[in-house]
Design a protein around this motif. Structure first.
Motif, PDB file in Angstrom:
ATOM      1  N   ASP A   1       2.340   6.811   7.810  1.00 43.87           N
ATOM      2  CA  ASP A   1       3.701   7.244   8.109  1.00 43.87           C
ATOM      3  C   ASP A   1       4.554   5.989   8.296  1.00 43.87           C
ATOM      4  N   SER A   2       5.445   5.723   7.358  1.00 48.29           N
ATOM      5  CA  SER A   2       6.246   4.490   7.414  1.00 48.29           C
ATOM      6  C   SER A   2       7.132   4.427   8.652  1.00 48.29           C
ATOM      7  N   ARG A   3       7.383   5.577   9.300  1.00 56.92           N
ATOM      8  CA  ARG A   3       8.157   5.591  10.540  1.00 56.92           C
ATOM      9  C   ARG A   3       7.322   5.152  11.734  1.00 56.92           C
ATOM     10  N   ARG A   4       6.004   5.096  11.547  1.00 59.09           N
ATOM     11  CA  ARG A   4       5.103   4.772  12.664  1.00 59.09           C
ATOM     12  C   ARG A   4       4.261   3.527  12.382  1.00 59.09           C
ATOM     13  N   VAL A   5       4.771   2.623  11.549  1.00 60.32           N
ATOM     14  CA  VAL A   5       4.128   1.318  11.371  1.00 60.32           C
ATOM     15  C   VAL A   5       4.513   0.457  12.564  1.00 60.32           C
ATOM     16  N   ILE A   6       3.526  -0.004  13.333  1.00 56.38           N
ATOM     17  CA  ILE A   6       3.812  -0.799  14.535  1.00 56.38           C
ATOM     18  C   ILE A   6       3.617  -2.295  14.296  1.00 56.38           C
ATOM     19  N   TRP A   7       3.072  -2.669  13.145  1.00 58.70           N
ATOM     20  CA  TRP A   7       2.860  -4.078  12.832  1.00 58.70           C
ATOM     21  C   TRP A   7       4.189  -4.715  12.436  1.00 58.70           C
ATOM     22  N   LYS A   8       4.506  -5.857  13.045  1.00 60.32           N
ATOM     23  CA  LYS A   8       5.762  -6.555  12.752  1.00 60.32           C
ATOM     24  C   LYS A   8       5.498  -7.883  12.057  1.00 60.32           C
TER      25      LYS A   8
ATOM     26  N   HIS B   1       0.833  -1.209   0.000  1.00 57.24           N
ATOM     27  CA  HIS B   1       0.000   0.000   0.000  1.00 57.24           C
ATOM     28  C   HIS B   1       0.867   1.258   0.000  1.00 57.24           C
ATOM     29  N   ILE B   2       1.907   1.260   0.827  1.00 60.81           N
ATOM     30  CA  ILE B   2       2.815   2.413   0.871  1.00 60.81           C
ATOM     31  C   ILE B   2       3.510   2.591  -0.477  1.00 60.81           C
ATOM     32  N   HIS B   3       3.942   1.478  -1.056  1.00 59.98           N
ATOM     33  CA  HIS B   3       4.661   1.517  -2.343  1.00 59.98           C
ATOM     34  C   HIS B   3       3.760   1.991  -3.485  1.00 59.98           C
ATOM     35  N   GLN B   4       2.488   1.609  -3.439  1.00 62.41           N
ATOM     36  CA  GLN B   4       1.580   1.882  -4.562  1.00 62.41           C
ATOM     37  C   GLN B   4       0.890   3.247  -4.473  1.00 62.41           C
TER      38      GLN B   4
ATOM     39  N   VAL C   1       9.441   0.824  -0.341  1.00 65.84           N
ATOM     40  CA  VAL C   1       9.886   1.990   0.425  1.00 65.84           C
ATOM     41  C   VAL C   1      10.681   1.508   1.637  1.00 65.84           C
ATOM     42  N   PRO C   2      11.944   1.891   1.743  1.00 63.80           N
ATOM     43  CA  PRO C   2      12.747   1.446   2.896  1.00 63.80           C
ATOM     44  C   PRO C   2      12.163   1.936   4.223  1.00 63.80           C
ATOM     45  N   ARG C   3      12.142   1.055   5.202  1.00 61.95           N
ATOM     46  CA  ARG C   3      11.701   1.438   6.546  1.00 61.95           C
ATOM     47  C   ARG C   3      12.233   0.426   7.553  1.00 61.95           C
ATOM     48  N   GLU C   4      12.266   0.854   8.809  1.00 61.65           N
ATOM     49  CA  GLU C   4      12.645  -0.065   9.887  1.00 61.65           C
ATOM     50  C   GLU C   4      11.492  -1.012  10.167  1.00 61.65           C
ATOM     51  N   ASP C   5      11.826  -2.255  10.415  1.00 61.81           N
ATOM     52  CA  ASP C   5      10.827  -3.264  10.738  1.00 61.81           C
ATOM     53  C   ASP C   5      11.437  -4.200  11.781  1.00 61.81           C
ATOM     54  N   GLY C   6      10.761  -5.264  12.096  1.00 60.11           N
ATOM     55  CA  GLY C   6      11.273  -6.240  13.044  1.00 60.11           C
ATOM     56  C   GLY C   6      10.388  -7.465  13.045  1.00 60.11           C
ATOM     57  N   PHE C   7      10.868  -8.522  13.665  1.00 57.63           N
ATOM     58  CA  PHE C   7      10.115  -9.766  13.786  1.00 57.63           C
ATOM     59  C   PHE C   7       9.805 -10.052  15.249  1.00 57.63           C
ATOM     60  N   ASP C   8       8.602 -10.511  15.519  1.00 57.64           N
ATOM     61  CA  ASP C   8       8.238 -11.124  16.791  1.00 57.64           C
ATOM     62  C   ASP C   8       8.148 -12.629  16.577  1.00 57.64           C
ATOM     63  N   ILE C   9       8.113 -13.391  17.662  1.00 55.14           N
ATOM     64  CA  ILE C   9       7.798 -14.807  17.547  1.00 55.14           C
ATOM     65  C   ILE C   9       6.299 -14.936  17.291  1.00 55.14           C
ATOM     66  N   THR C  10       5.889 -15.937  16.519  1.00 60.54           N
ATOM     67  CA  THR C  10       4.491 -16.061  16.089  1.00 60.54           C
ATOM     68  C   THR C  10       3.505 -16.002  17.245  1.00 60.54           C
ATOM     69  N   VAL C  11       3.862 -16.618  18.375  1.00 63.13           N
ATOM     70  CA  VAL C  11       2.918 -16.660  19.499  1.00 63.13           C
ATOM     71  C   VAL C  11       2.716 -15.295  20.142  1.00 63.13           C
ATOM     72  N   ALA C  12       3.574 -14.306  19.779  1.00 60.61           N
ATOM     73  CA  ALA C  12       3.387 -12.937  20.267  1.00 60.61           C
ATOM     74  C   ALA C  12       2.557 -12.106  19.306  1.00 60.61           C
TER      75      ALA C  12
ATOM     76  N   VAL D   1      -4.807  -2.304  14.780  1.00 52.69           N
ATOM     77  CA  VAL D   1      -4.119  -1.043  14.456  1.00 52.69           C
ATOM     78  C   VAL D   1      -2.736  -1.397  13.923  1.00 52.69           C
ATOM     79  N   ILE D   2      -2.458  -1.010  12.661  1.00 47.96           N
ATOM     80  CA  ILE D   2      -1.180  -1.374  12.050  1.00 47.96           C
ATOM     81  C   ILE D   2      -0.143  -0.247  12.150  1.00 47.96           C
ATOM     82  N   GLY D   3      -0.606   0.962  12.456  1.00 49.46           N
ATOM     83  CA  GLY D   3       0.307   2.101  12.547  1.00 49.46           C
ATOM     84  C   GLY D   3      -0.472   3.402  12.561  1.00 49.46           C
ATOM     85  N   TYR D   4       0.205   4.486  12.198  1.00 45.49           N
ATOM     86  CA  TYR D   4      -0.416   5.808  12.288  1.00 45.49           C
ATOM     87  C   TYR D   4      -0.102   6.618  11.030  1.00 45.49           C
ATOM     88  N   THR D   5      -0.967   7.563  10.749  1.00 47.58           N
ATOM     89  CA  THR D   5      -0.759   8.460   9.616  1.00 47.58           C
ATOM     90  C   THR D   5       0.233   9.554   9.996  1.00 47.58           C
ATOM     91  N   TYR D   6       0.572  10.407   9.012  1.00 46.71           N
ATOM     92  CA  TYR D   6       1.496  11.509   9.277  1.00 46.71           C
ATOM     93  C   TYR D   6       0.915  12.513  10.270  1.00 46.71           C
TER      94      TYR D   6
END
Length: 556
Positions: free
Chosen positions: A157-164, A147-150, A188-199, A223-228
């Motif tokens: 706000d790609s800096r405020r995506v909280i979904w991992k 969605h961000i790419h398209q 679009v480059p952004r910081e991300d991360g992985f949780d374990i599936t059970v989290a 909630v996957i993140g926040y807008t600008y």
């Protein structure tokens, strides 16, 4: 002495259709996954709704130690014992995660002669539920980045995506990553991360959803993140809750297996209690209550985590609260809470036991706050002495709490008969009058303080600057009515894993809140608790193998 896997592999399993017959289910009610595993379909679950509920027994424990407590083992052995007493009984357990299985904790199918089977399948891929959750979670990540790419019409706000993203393994190298590298074509480059599936919030949603429509609604509320301009963005705005529900439609159905003694068991859902709510699925527990006179279930880790979340987060979604709570302890672990070194636990030491009893005492008093009968189960070890058990019995009697030994690891249901009789008697003599620790109308801050003060026995809650700002923001969004799910070390009442026993008057720091609107709670992150574990220096997986004829080796 045989290992757990050797004991399990020597058992001649009954076809799961025969196990289902014990609880009144026919072959047509099942969706078979081979001869010994099955899922129960939606139509069957709906037909059960008109039936009365059986009695619910919640098994929890003291704070875990390296000495081991055996909560799942006691849960299984207690159910087998109840069936030996002709009390029609089912079990409702969580599914194991591959992370701990391959790491240090091992599987979650019990031990000795109190196991759910087939233990190899349950501890590995089972019926594919974990993979479905992982796929649905990561599909959402792919939709977000696409969605961000398209064009990003939602102004995310790609800096405020909280979904991992997630993976069902312990992999510390994935805690913080960068996605979208390689030029415009790659995203679009952004910081991300992985949780374990059970989290994953999807795991929590699966365990709290009551049907497909409720599942879909909960997925839409994520909630996957926040807008600008700092507005929350949900899955329903992306419009992908239907696709995610499609990936989860079979995973939502409870899994039916059996114990060594043929007790029917639902093993379904597996959120950790130190980073999530630590309970098996509402659908599995509710269905078991309709199919049996007694249902034995468990909550993860110690009662300060799993049981508190079962009672304050899960129970409001069930048709009933527990009729009794069983707290599992071992004399070995209590001596460790009393300051005894791990290599000295086999030695008789009643003074260390008396000191360590403070941990069990606090758990007992905490559970009594919910106005539910409490019984203590001592998971027996060969090193336990009569003098130590006499001391522990006296200490429990001073609190007017029944205590029974259980040797279910060595004897199966037979070793839990005294415990089973005490549980049945407690349910008959002391009606449950459940009350929650806090009310929905209280603020997030007040709920957090209630847990810290009434369950952990800390004197103060400190909120980081980020957490304070989040409290104000969440109130503006109308999220203050949600319950709080504490992410905390399992080893201590405090947020410091080294403080064993029953520390008092400590301070707990909330570093961050994470909204889980789909699950319906707010996660409070304390201390340095991680949502992606790492492997130990010598992972359990190093001892695992498979023989030329397909036999699993090294699982425990």
């Amino acid at each position: 002495m045989k290992t757990d896997i050797e004991i399990s592999q020597a058992v001649e399993l009954k076809p799961i259709v025969q196990i289902a017959e014990k609880i009144g289910l026919a072959a047509d009610d099942l969706e078979l996954y081979g001869k010994y595993k099955a899922k129960v379909g939606y139509e069957t679950i709906q037909k059960l709704n008109s039936r009365n509920d059986g009695k619910l027994i919640l098994v929890t424990a003291i704070n875990p130690t390296p000495a081991g407590e055996g909560k799942s083992t006691v849960t299984i052995g207690l159910a087998d014992a109840l069936n030996q007493l002709d009390c029609q009984t089912m079990i409702a357990l969580r599914e194991p995660s591959l992370g701990p299985v391959m790491g240090v904790k091992g599987g979650a199918t019990g031990g000795g002669y109190a196991q759910v089977l087939p233990m190899e399948d349950i501890n590995l891929h089972f019926t594919g539920d974990m993979h479905a959750i992982t796929t649905a979670n990561n599909a959402l990540s792919a939709f977000i980045d696409n969605h961000i790419h398209q064009g990003n019409t939602l102004n995310i706000d790609s800096r405020r995506v909280i979904w991992k993203r997630v993976v069902d393994l312990n992999d510390r190298a994935l805690r913080q990553v960068i996605v979208g590298l390689g030029g415009p074509v790659q995203g679009v480059p952004r910081e991300d991360g992985f949780d374990i599936t059970v989290a994953s919030e999807i795991m929590a949603i699966l365990c709290l959803a009551t049907d497909i429509d409720n599942l879909k609604a909960r997925l839409g509320n994520i909630v996957i993140g926040y807008t600008y301009d700092r507005k929350p963005v949900t899955v329903s705005q992306l419009g992908v809750q239907g696709a995610m529900a499609l990936l989860l439609k079979d995973a939502l159905k409870p899994n039916l297996v059996q114990t060594i003694e043929g007790t029917p068991a639902f093993v379904h859902g597996g959120p950790f209690a130190n980073i999530a709510h630590g309970c098996n699925s509402v659908l599995a527990t509710q269905s078991a209550l309709k199919l049996a006179d007694y249902v034995v279930t468990e909550a993860g880790f110690g009662a300060d985590l799993g049981a508190e979340k079962f009672l304050d987060i899960k129970v409001p979604h069930l048709s009933k609260a527990p009729d009794a709570i069983v707290i599992v302890a071992t004399i070995r672990a209590l001596k460790m809470h009393g300051g005894l070194a791990k290599d000295a636990l086999a030695n008789e030491d009643t003074e260390a036991l008396k000191r360590g009893f403070s941990n069990l005492k606090q758990h007992i008093e905490n559970m009594q706050q919910y106005n539910i009968p409490v019984i203590v189960a001592i998971n027996q070890f060969v090193s336990d002495t009569e003098a130590e058990f006499d001391v522990l019995t006296q200490l429990c009697q001073e609190l007017n709490v029944t205590v029974r030994r259980a040797n279910v690891w060595g004897e199966g249901g037979k070793g839990g008969l005294d415990l089973a009789k005490a549980v049945v008697e407690a349910i008959k003599q002391q009606p449950s009058n459940y009350q929650r620790l806090y009310q929905d109308s209280q603020s997030i801050e007040e709920k957090t303080q209630a847990i810290v003060e009434k369950i952990y026995h800390g004197k103060k809650v400190n909120f980081s600057a980020k957490a304070k700002a989040q409290l104000k923001t969440f109130e503006q969004y109308g999220w203050q009515h949600l319950p709080v799910c504490m992410a905390k070390t399992q080893y201590s009442f405090s947020d410091d894993a080294t403080k064993l026993g029953a520390p008092k008057d400590f301070e707990v720091t909330i570093r961050e809140f994470v909204p889980k609107l789909g699950a319906g709670f707010i996660v409070a992150l304390t201390g340095d608790v991680m949502t992606m574990p790492g492997l130990p220096k010598t992972p359990a997986g190093l001892n695992m193998d498979v023989t030329s004829d397909g036999q699993a080796v090294g699982l425990f």
